[in-house]
Write a protein that holds these residues in place. Structure first.
Motif, short mmCIF file in Angstrom:
data_model
loop_
_atom_site.label_atom_id
_atom_site.label_comp_id
_atom_site.label_asym_id
_atom_site.label_seq_id
_atom_site.Cartn_x
_atom_site.Cartn_y
_atom_site.Cartn_z
N GLY A 188 -32.31 115.66 46.22
CA GLY A 188 -32.04 114.45 45.46
C GLY A 188 -31.10 114.64 44.28
N GLN A 189 -30.75 115.89 43.97
CA GLN A 189 -29.80 116.13 42.87
C GLN A 189 -28.47 116.60 43.45
N TYR A 190 -27.49 115.74 43.36
CA TYR A 190 -26.23 116.03 44.03
C TYR A 190 -25.21 116.68 43.10
N TYR A 191 -24.34 117.46 43.69
CA TYR A 191 -23.30 118.15 42.93
C TYR A 191 -21.98 118.04 43.69
N PHE A 192 -21.00 117.42 43.07
CA PHE A 192 -19.69 117.27 43.72
C PHE A 192 -18.58 117.64 42.75
N SER A 193 -18.80 118.68 41.94
CA SER A 193 -17.80 119.05 40.94
C SER A 193 -17.23 120.42 41.26
N ASP A 194 -16.22 120.78 40.50
CA ASP A 194 -15.61 122.10 40.56
C ASP A 194 -15.29 122.49 42.02
N ARG A 195 -15.78 123.63 42.49
CA ARG A 195 -15.44 124.05 43.85
C ARG A 195 -16.06 123.15 44.91
N TYR A 196 -16.98 122.30 44.50
CA TYR A 196 -17.63 121.39 45.44
C TYR A 196 -17.10 119.95 45.31
N ASP A 197 -15.93 119.81 44.71
CA ASP A 197 -15.35 118.49 44.54
C ASP A 197 -14.63 118.08 45.83
N LEU A 198 -15.43 117.70 46.78
CA LEU A 198 -14.93 117.37 48.12
C LEU A 198 -13.89 116.25 48.09
N VAL A 199 -14.16 115.22 47.28
CA VAL A 199 -13.23 114.08 47.24
C VAL A 199 -11.86 114.53 46.74
N ARG A 200 -11.87 115.37 45.72
CA ARG A 200 -10.60 115.86 45.18
C ARG A 200 -9.84 116.67 46.24
N PHE A 201 -10.56 117.49 46.97
CA PHE A 201 -9.95 118.31 48.01
C PHE A 201 -9.30 117.43 49.08
N VAL A 202 -10.04 116.43 49.53
CA VAL A 202 -9.52 115.55 50.59
C VAL A 202 -8.30 114.78 50.07
N LYS A 203 -8.37 114.36 48.81
CA LYS A 203 -7.24 113.62 48.24
C LYS A 203 -6.00 114.50 48.10
N MET B 235 -17.06 108.95 51.46
CA MET B 235 -15.67 108.96 51.94
C MET B 235 -15.15 107.53 52.08
N LYS B 236 -16.04 106.64 52.54
CA LYS B 236 -15.62 105.23 52.68
C LYS B 236 -15.31 104.62 51.33
N SER B 237 -16.22 104.86 50.37
CA SER B 237 -16.00 104.19 49.09
C SER B 237 -14.79 104.77 48.36
N GLU B 238 -14.41 105.99 48.70
CA GLU B 238 -13.18 106.55 48.12
C GLU B 238 -11.96 106.20 48.98
N ARG B 239 -12.18 105.44 50.02
CA ARG B 239 -11.13 104.98 50.94
C ARG B 239 -10.37 106.16 51.56
N LEU B 240 -11.14 107.08 52.11
CA LEU B 240 -10.53 108.31 52.60
C LEU B 240 -10.38 108.37 54.12
N PHE B 241 -10.90 107.38 54.83
CA PHE B 241 -10.67 107.39 56.28
C PHE B 241 -9.28 106.81 56.58
N GLU B 242 -8.75 107.21 57.71
CA GLU B 242 -7.36 106.87 58.02
C GLU B 242 -7.12 105.37 58.00
N TRP B 243 -8.06 104.61 58.57
CA TRP B 243 -7.86 103.15 58.62
C TRP B 243 -7.91 102.52 57.24
N GLN B 244 -8.39 103.28 56.26
CA GLN B 244 -8.44 102.77 54.88
C GLN B 244 -7.23 103.25 54.09
N GLY B 245 -6.34 103.97 54.77
CA GLY B 245 -5.20 104.56 54.08
C GLY B 245 -5.46 105.99 53.64
N GLY B 246 -6.57 106.54 54.06
CA GLY B 246 -6.91 107.93 53.69
C GLY B 246 -6.49 108.92 54.77
N PRO B 247 -6.79 110.21 54.55
CA PRO B 247 -6.31 111.24 55.48
C PRO B 247 -7.29 111.63 56.60
N ILE B 248 -8.55 111.16 56.54
CA ILE B 248 -9.52 111.67 57.52
C ILE B 248 -9.31 111.00 58.88
#
Ligand code: GAL
Length: 725
Positions: A90-105, A165-178
């Motif tokens: 229940g405690q999430y971590y998406f920073s530093d080396r785990y910043d998945l959104v930043r990596f995908v962007k 990923m959806k809310s960051e608009r990262l799928f291809e149909w949303q203009g993202g790269p996935i």
């Protein structure tokens, strides 16, 4: 779900049509057909490469991604590492080396696509295969099978990632790269050993994934029975034998192994680029349309992220970009040239299937034709392992070296041959720049702290540590009566069985050495004569884990630690079994709970003079960063086993564990499999150098802290920079 797999033309055709309609439905920006992925209406040959974001730093990501692009890649592939993102339930971590959104962007910014392997089981030589350890202790859970608690947790995490990923608009149909996602990982082979829950689980996983509506295709690698619309894909050293389970699915290779991982105590595997290029060309010529290099940049298992047990800290993998982020040449350059040649023919390749012509016993031409039936592109191959040949094709002569393929994007000119490497070889070297002035602090190996607790009998290690530390102390007492010690002066014999992975033995505070298992068998036994006296004797065992298993049937159930029996023999009263008496436990070392690896924590104890070779000693040194921007490494080859930190960042485990002296051989590139002799470091340390990312350093006043378990030679520890000149 689409109709089940059935033999019989009519139903298959119906299923095919139903699928085609679904896949090409109005807003699907990414769909697929028999030939390839279709992105915005265009079939594509896609070259992909694995870069796992936590195996480098955010500061390294843009450079790595750019090098991937310059190497001719279209796609970056990564797993998603659940235990990094949810270390505590229940405690999430998406920073530093785990910043998945930043990596995908960043991939998007570089103009690359992303293949996101959500798993959440990932294997990957990653601790516990990516599963958080708390997951094991969810009541009633059983991993990767038709089990309610497991499926609920898995679904929650998959949905969390998809919605992020959806809310960051990262799928291809949303203009993202996935452009593509993956659920599970190589579950197919588990179905034969996994019992009755296996197949229903695989079907559930596919259905659950598809229902998240990512709007891009899902794959399941090594999953021959992947239900529609999920695509089954191949992983391996070669994949040209592979066909997907339905005619309407493209032929995709999700892991083309560029080398292999290193384990502590193992030799270092290599894969020659000639063989790699040959394997890729073989796959493309037969109609493959997606190739992912696993790994393109392997990187580092920082901290305690290495799986195992016994996976090394380096995850270099002999990849086209080395652990440090430098180009591995000629590997990177030769593959770039291969990609250019393939891309020259891309439109022709995706427009249809090849026809095959025999040119001799070992030689073939794969021909891609234009609409009017003329030869538009060809691959000429020589499968002979040793003999070069001259072949005649379309009225011209071509020289084909042994075990090679030439690519003719216009059906005439051989623009590339897989065995003809034009890129020069570059060998980066380590340049020693920093020696250290040390201070040391030794742990008391004969006393526990206030967190210690007592239980009857021996306990499994992970159930006590939950992997918060590698270490668990097991201590107990043996009372020796007046006439029990042997009269001839022979000390009693202590025997300890452990499920793994490494152990140190102390009696009355004195060290009696260490024992450890290895990659192929983590179990170990201590057997030795130890000095005991009349009265109470204290036995202290420090058991340490070296990465949790990441692979195998129900690997979550494999035990760690001293499970016994523990016996004392050679007493006049006979053999005593200590396994069921009272034992006192302590999770972790004192230095860990004091935070000795941090700047503030390190001031909590009195540090003494340097060079202390006692077991369980912490060492610290301040240093100035090496000038320039070249990558930095620590030489730990003179030390034993332990961990190190720089400015509080956990570099990882080190271990001067030698590979067996036999088994390295001439690295012939024909038919390279991992069993081949294509290895280095036989009779030497599996790993001597440890990557310290530049971004963890400041110009001056850097703190290096080393925890040495066995005792080593500090004089040999040094810092080096790595470059090709
Ligand atoms: C594959 C697996 C990967 C990785 C690889 C070996 O079977 O899918 O995650 O473990 O083996 O490096």
């Amino acid at each position: 779900m689409a109709p089940p797999l059935v033999a019989g033309g009519g139903l298959l055709l119906a299923a095919f049509l139903a699928f085609s309609l679904a896949a090409s439905s109005a807003n699907a920006a990414v769909s697929y057909d028999h030939r390839s992925l279709v992105i915005n209406g265009r079939r594509r040959i896609l070259i992909s490469g694995s870069i796992h974001y936590p195996r480098s730093t955010p500061e390294m990501w843009p450079g790595l991604i750019q090098k991937a692009k310059d190497g001719g890649l279209d796609v970056i592939q990564t797993y998603v590492f659940w235990n990094g993102h949810e270390p505590v339930k229940g405690q999430y971590y998406f920073s530093d080396r785990y910043d998945l959104v930043r990596f995908v962007k960043l991939a998007k910014q570089a103009g690359l696509y992303v293949h996101l392997r959500i798993g959440p089981y990932v294997c990957a030589e990653w601790n516990f295969g990516g599963f958080p350890v708390w997951l094991k202790y969810v009541p009633g859970i059983s991993f990767r099978t038709d089990n309610g608690p497991f499926k609920a947790e898995m679904q929650r995490f998959v949905e969390k990632i998809v919605s992020m990923m959806k809310s960051e608009r990262l799928f291809e149909w949303q203009g993202g790269p996935i452009i593509m996602t993956q659920v599970e990982n190589e579950f197919g082979p588990m179905e034969s050993v996994g019992g009755s829950g296996a197949k229903p689980y695989a079907n559930w996983a596919a259905k659950m994934a598809v229902a998240t509506n990512t709007g891009v295709p899902w794959v399941m690698c090594k999953q021959e029975d992947a239900p529609d619309t999920v695509i089954n894909t191949c992983n391996g050293f070669y994949c040209d034998y592979f066909t997907p389970n339905k005619k309407n699915k493209p032929t995709m290779w999700t892991e083309a192994w560029t080398g292999w991982f290193t384990s502590f105590g193992g030799a270092v595997p290599h894969r020659p680029v000639e063989d790699m290029a040959f394997a890729v060309a073989r796959f493309i010529q037969k109609g493959g349309s997606f190739v992912n290099y696993y790994m393109y940049h392997g990187g580092t298992n920082f901290g305690r992220t290495a799986g195992g047990p016994f996976i090394a800290t380096s995850y270099d993998y002999d990849a086209p970009i080395d652990e440090y982020g430098l180009l591995r040449q000629p590997k990177w350059g030769h593959l770039r040239d291969l990609h250019k040649a393939i891309k020259q023919a891309e439109p022709v390749l995706v427009s249809g299937d090849p026809t095959v012509q025999s040119l001799g016993n070992y030689e073939k031409a794969y021909v891609f034709k234009s609409k009017n039936g003329a030869c538009a592109a060809a691959f000429l191959s020589n499968y002979h392992m040793n003999a070069a040949v001259k072949v005649r094709f379309n009225g011209r002569h071509y020289d084909l070296p042994a075990w090679s393929i030439s690519i003719l994007p216009d059906c005439k000119t051989a623009v590339f041959n897989t065995a003809t490497v034009k890129e020069p070889t570059l060998l980066p070297k380590m340049h020693l720049v920093v020696r250290f002035a040390w201070q040391s602090y030794s742990e008391d190996t004969n006393s526990l702290d206030g967190s210690a607790f007592t239980k009857n009998g021996l306990v499994e290690q992970l159930s006590m540590t939950w992997d918060k530390s590698d270490y668990l102390w097991y201590t107990t007492y043996v009372n020796i009566g007046a006439n029990e010690l042997s009269k001839n002066g022979q000390w009693p014999q202590l025997t300890i069985y452990s499920a793994g992975h490494s152990m140190q033995v102390f009696v009355n505070g004195k060290s009696y050495g260490s024992v450890y298992g290895g990659y192929n068998n983590p179990k170990l036994t201590y057997d030795g004569h130890v000095k005991m006296w009349q009265g109470s004797n204290k036995i202290s065992i420090l058991s340490s884990a070296v990465g949790l298993p990441n692979d195998g049937n129900h690997f979550e159930r494999w035990n760690v630690g001293v499970l016994g029996p523990v016996t004392v023999s050679g007493l006049n009263s006979g053999k005593r079994d200590l396994s069921h008496q009272k034992w006192t436990y302590q999770v972790g070392l004192k230095g860990e709970s004091l935070g000795l690896h941090t700047v503030t924590g390190s001031s909590s104890v009195e540090w003494g003079g340097p060079g202390n070779r006692q077991p369980l000693t912490w060492h610290k040194a301040l240093f100035t960063a090496p000038a320039g921007s070249d990558p930095v490494a620590l030489d730990m080859g003179s030390m034993g086993k332990g961990q190190m930190w720089v400015n509080g960042h956990h570099v990882g485990r080190y271990w001067s564990y030698k590979a067996p002296s036999g088994g390295c051989g001439r690295c012939s590139y024909a038919g390279t499999y991992r069993q081949d002799k294509c290895r280095s470091n036989c009779g030497q340390l599996s790993q001597r150098w440890y990557h310290v990312p530049r971004s963890w350093l400041k110009p001056g006043g850097n703190l290096l802290v080393v925890l040495e378990e066995y005792g080593g030679d500090l004089a040999g520890v040094a810092m080096a920079t790595r470059r090709t000149t």
